[in-house]
Design an enzyme around this catalytic site. Structure first.
Site, PDB file in Angstrom:
ATOM      1  N   GLY A   3       0.940  -1.217   0.056  1.00  0.00           N
ATOM      2  CA  GLY A   3      -0.285   0.212  -0.341  1.00  0.00           C
ATOM      3  C   GLY A   3       0.599   1.174   0.074  1.00  0.00           C
ATOM      4  O   GLY A   3       0.679   2.772   0.107  1.00  0.00           O
ATOM      5  N   SER A   4       2.318   1.793  -0.355  1.00  0.00           N
ATOM      6  CA  SER A   4       3.087   2.745  -0.577  1.00  0.00           C
ATOM      7  C   SER A   4       2.058   3.353  -1.234  1.00  0.00           C
ATOM      8  O   SER A   4       1.835   4.653  -0.980  1.00  0.00           O
ATOM      9  CB  SER A   4       4.367   2.033  -1.091  1.00  0.00           C
ATOM     10  OG  SER A   4       3.944   1.612  -2.074  1.00  0.00           O
TER      11      SER A   4
ATOM     12  N   ASN B  22      -6.041   2.209 -12.948  1.00  0.00           N
ATOM     13  CA  ASN B  22      -4.806   1.180 -12.036  1.00  0.00           C
ATOM     14  C   ASN B  22      -3.463   1.958 -12.393  1.00  0.00           C
ATOM     15  O   ASN B  22      -2.990   2.914 -13.476  1.00  0.00           O
ATOM     16  CB  ASN B  22      -4.981   0.044 -13.074  1.00  0.00           C
ATOM     17  CG  ASN B  22      -3.682  -1.294 -12.404  1.00  0.00           C
ATOM     18  OD1 ASN B  22      -3.569  -0.878 -11.166  1.00  0.00           O
ATOM     19  ND2 ASN B  22      -4.120  -2.744 -13.159  1.00  0.00           N
TER      20      ASN B  22
ATOM     21  N   HIS C 160       0.630   0.456 -13.068  1.00  0.00           N
ATOM     22  CA  HIS C 160       1.537  -0.465 -13.834  1.00  0.00           C
ATOM     23  C   HIS C 160       2.873   0.015 -13.743  1.00  0.00           C
ATOM     24  O   HIS C 160       3.384   0.797 -14.180  1.00  0.00           O
ATOM     25  CB  HIS C 160       1.033  -0.942 -15.286  1.00  0.00           C
ATOM     26  CG  HIS C 160       1.935  -2.470 -14.897  1.00  0.00           C
ATOM     27  ND1 HIS C 160       1.746  -3.732 -14.763  1.00  0.00           N
ATOM     28  CD2 HIS C 160       3.158  -2.540 -16.411  1.00  0.00           C
ATOM     29  CE1 HIS C 160       2.286  -4.565 -15.313  1.00  0.00           C
ATOM     30  NE2 HIS C 160       3.367  -3.972 -16.066  1.00  0.00           N
TER      31      HIS C 160
ATOM     32  N   SER D  24       3.223   3.595 -15.874  1.00  0.00           N
ATOM     33  CA  SER D  24       1.806   3.973 -16.629  1.00  0.00           C
ATOM     34  C   SER D  24       0.373   4.092 -15.283  1.00  0.00           C
ATOM     35  O   SER D  24       0.267   3.393 -14.812  1.00  0.00           O
ATOM     36  CB  SER D  24       1.720   3.374 -17.487  1.00  0.00           C
ATOM     37  OG  SER D  24       2.284   2.786 -18.685  1.00  0.00           O
TER      38      SER D  24
ATOM     39  N   ASP E 292      -9.393  -1.299 -18.145  1.00  0.00           N
ATOM     40  CA  ASP E 292     -10.717  -2.445 -19.728  1.00  0.00           C
ATOM     41  C   ASP E 292     -10.396  -3.474 -19.093  1.00  0.00           C
ATOM     42  O   ASP E 292      -9.690  -3.762 -18.254  1.00  0.00           O
ATOM     43  CB  ASP E 292     -10.815  -1.845 -20.938  1.00  0.00           C
ATOM     44  CG  ASP E 292      -8.620  -2.401 -21.062  1.00  0.00           C
ATOM     45  OD1 ASP E 292      -8.393  -3.852 -20.619  1.00  0.00           O
ATOM     46  OD2 ASP E 292      -8.599  -2.515 -22.463  1.00  0.00           O
TER      47      ASP E 292
ATOM     48  N   GLY F 258      -8.722  -6.443 -20.378  1.00  0.00           N
ATOM     49  CA  GLY F 258      -7.686  -6.435 -20.587  1.00  0.00           C
ATOM     50  C   GLY F 258      -7.016  -6.606 -19.559  1.00  0.00           C
ATOM     51  O   GLY F 258      -7.774  -5.791 -18.801  1.00  0.00           O
TER      52      GLY F 258
ATOM     53  N   ASP G 189      -3.668  -4.944 -18.352  1.00  0.00           N
ATOM     54  CA  ASP G 189      -2.964  -3.507 -18.778  1.00  0.00           C
ATOM     55  C   ASP G 189      -2.983  -2.983 -19.902  1.00  0.00           C
ATOM     56  O   ASP G 189      -1.975  -2.581 -20.683  1.00  0.00           O
ATOM     57  CB  ASP G 189      -1.608  -4.168 -18.234  1.00  0.00           C
ATOM     58  CG  ASP G 189      -1.826  -4.355 -16.643  1.00  0.00           C
ATOM     59  OD1 ASP G 189      -2.155  -4.510 -16.364  1.00  0.00           O
ATOM     60  OD2 ASP G 189      -0.348  -5.383 -16.484  1.00  0.00           O
TER      61      ASP G 189
ATOM     62  N   LYS H  76       8.742   5.329  -6.838  1.00  0.00           N
ATOM     63  CA  LYS H  76       8.674   6.774  -6.391  1.00  0.00           C
ATOM     64  C   LYS H  76       7.915   7.891  -7.428  1.00  0.00           C
ATOM     65  O   LYS H  76       7.612   8.266  -7.324  1.00  0.00           O
ATOM     66  CB  LYS H  76      10.238   7.383  -6.556  1.00  0.00           C
ATOM     67  CG  LYS H  76      10.963   7.081  -5.042  1.00  0.00           C
ATOM     68  CD  LYS H  76      12.592   7.780  -5.456  1.00  0.00           C
ATOM     69  CE  LYS H  76      13.083   8.167  -4.267  1.00  0.00           C
ATOM     70  NZ  LYS H  76      15.063   8.773  -3.967  1.00  0.00           N
TER      71      LYS H  76
HETATM   72  C1  GRF Z   1       3.402  -1.351  -7.640  1.00  0.00           C
HETATM   73  O1  GRF Z   1       4.573  -1.261  -8.354  1.00  0.00           O
HETATM   74  C2  GRF Z   1       2.134  -0.889  -8.506  1.00  0.00           C
HETATM   75  O2  GRF Z   1       2.306  -0.817  -9.766  1.00  0.00           O
HETATM   76  C3  GRF Z   1       1.801  -2.412  -8.789  1.00  0.00           C
HETATM   77  O3  GRF Z   1       1.513  -2.734  -7.492  1.00  0.00           O
HETATM   78  C4  GRF Z   1       2.312  -2.080  -6.758  1.00  0.00           C
HETATM   79  C5  GRF Z   1       1.679  -1.933  -5.818  1.00  0.00           C
HETATM   80  O4  GRF Z   1       2.859  -1.407  -4.853  1.00  0.00           O
HETATM   81  N1  GRF Z   1       0.154  -2.399  -9.230  1.00  0.00           N
HETATM   82  P1  GRF Z   1       2.284  -1.010  -3.222  1.00  0.00           P
HETATM   83  O5  GRF Z   1       1.473  -1.748  -2.383  1.00  0.00           O
HETATM   84  O6  GRF Z   1       1.659   0.559  -3.814  1.00  0.00           O
HETATM   85  O7  GRF Z   1       2.885  -0.500  -2.524  1.00  0.00           O
END
Ligand code: GRF
Length: 207
Positions: A12-13, A107, A109, A136, A141, A143, A145, A172
């Site tokens: 959950g960062s 979302n 990614h 990104s 949708d 699919g 990502d 970061k």
């Molecule tokens: C992140 O790298 C995000 O891009 C991916 O899952 C990870 C979640 O990290 N979808 P966090 O739980 O928010 O630290």
């Protein structure tokens, strides 16, 4: 003001970055709920500390994906949610759910999509030998990502990078662009139109 639900499964960062932005700035979103599919996710502590209600649903308590997603829908309606941010939510949502929420689920990614979708994006980038990667934010949708891209950030990949150093550098950037993208959608600056992210840009008078 958009009522936001943040979906998490782990650390959950990104949730923390969204909370920090919400606490610090005059955001167009209000975090009403954190939804989680794991009862041991560290992000639950972050939400509780910030005073945000948490709802945990374990898939093992449901007969199938449809039943699980129907329950999520009920929860979203009960909390009058307008916008959903998937912040490390490691469970696929059904097309039924995603279509109901078209243009309202974001979302993040850890790659420059459309490169390296799916799991282990940072590892895929290292193995491929690309010199730049990043993250990104996109409208979800049905699919994996594949949704319309809202924003991206680029990071260099160094020759001595490990999975850990690269993941940290990307994370970061995630913490910067995700809260901004959520706010832009909440403000109506960007929206989904014909499967593309469309930005409202004020017309400049030229004469
Ligand atoms: C992140 O790298 C995000 O891009 C991916 O899952 C990870 C979640 O990290 N979808 P966090 O739980 O928010 O630290």
């Amino acid at each position: 003001m958009s009522n936001l639900a943040v979906f998490i499964s782990g650390n959950g960062s990104n949730l923390q970055a969204i909370i920090n932005r919400w606490k610090k700035e005059d955001t167009a979103f209000d975090i009403k709920l954190v939804f989680c599919n794991k009862d041991d996710a560290y992000g639950i502590r972050r939400a509780t500390k910030a005073g945000i209600p948490v709802k945990i649903l374990l898939h093992s308590d449901f007969v199938d994906r449809q039943a699980y997603d129907q329950k999520i829908q009920e929860i979203m309606l009960a909390h009058q949610i307008d916008l959903i941010a998937l912040a490390g939510f490691m469970r696929l949502l059904s097309s039924w759910f995603v279509e109901k929420w078209a243009g309202k689920i974001l979302n993040i990614h850890p790659s420059l999509l459309p490169a390296f979708p799916g799991l282990n994006a940072q590892k895929q980038a290292l193995e491929h030998g690309v010199r730049f990667s990043g993250c990104s934010v996109f409208f979800v949708d049905s699919g994996v990502d594949t949704g319309a891209i809202i924003s991206q950030a680029v990071v260099p990949i160094f020759l001595n990078d490990s999975l850990e150093t690269l993941s940290k550098r990307i994370l970061k950037k995630e913490h910067l662009i995700f809260p901004t993208a959520i706010n832009d959608v909440a403000l109506g600056k960007v929206s989904l139109c014909n499967s593309k992210a469309v930005f409202k840009i004020k017309a400049t008078q030229t004469n």
